[in-house]
Design a protein around this motif. Structure first.
Motif, mmCIF file in Angstrom:
data_model
loop_
_atom_site.group_PDB
_atom_site.id
_atom_site.type_symbol
_atom_site.label_atom_id
_atom_site.label_comp_id
_atom_site.label_asym_id
_atom_site.label_seq_id
_atom_site.Cartn_x
_atom_site.Cartn_y
_atom_site.Cartn_z
ATOM 1 N N ILE A 203 0.859 -1.181 0.000
ATOM 2 C CA ILE A 203 0.000 0.000 0.000
ATOM 3 C C ILE A 203 0.897 1.233 0.000
ATOM 4 N N VAL A 204 0.726 2.047 -1.011
ATOM 5 C CA VAL A 204 1.499 3.277 -1.133
ATOM 6 C C VAL A 204 0.554 4.440 -0.879
ATOM 7 N N VAL A 205 0.883 5.228 0.135
ATOM 8 C CA VAL A 205 0.067 6.391 0.466
ATOM 9 C C VAL A 205 0.724 7.613 -0.145
ATOM 10 N N GLU A 206 0.022 8.248 -1.073
ATOM 11 C CA GLU A 206 0.565 9.430 -1.714
ATOM 12 C C GLU A 206 0.274 10.652 -0.860
ATOM 13 N N GLU A 207 1.270 11.504 -0.762
ATOM 14 C CA GLU A 207 1.099 12.723 0.024
ATOM 15 C C GLU A 207 0.235 13.707 -0.753
ATOM 16 N N ASP A 208 -0.566 14.443 -0.005
ATOM 17 C CA ASP A 208 -1.379 15.486 -0.606
ATOM 18 C C ASP A 208 -0.536 16.757 -0.655
#
Length: 53
Positions: free
Chosen positions: A8-13
């Motif tokens: 799971i890759v969480v992209e920064e806002d």
């Protein structure tokens, strides 16, 4: 045996930090302008007091 777990890759806002950076940039700019004005007035005051004494 293969590892079947998902990554799971969480992209920064990026937009959430743009406002903070803008405020910090404006604050830095205002403080630097204030410091330059203060320095100019200090030098002018020292020069005038030397001329008058």
């Amino acid at each position: 045996m293969r590892d079947e777990r998902r990554i799971i890759v969480v992209e920064e806002d990026r937009k959430s930090s743009d406002g903070v950076a803008g405020v910090c940039g404006i604050l830095f700019f205002v403080i630097m302008i204030f410091a330059l004005v203060d320095r100019g007035l200090t030098v002018a005051w020292a020069t005038m007091s030397t001329w008058l004494n």
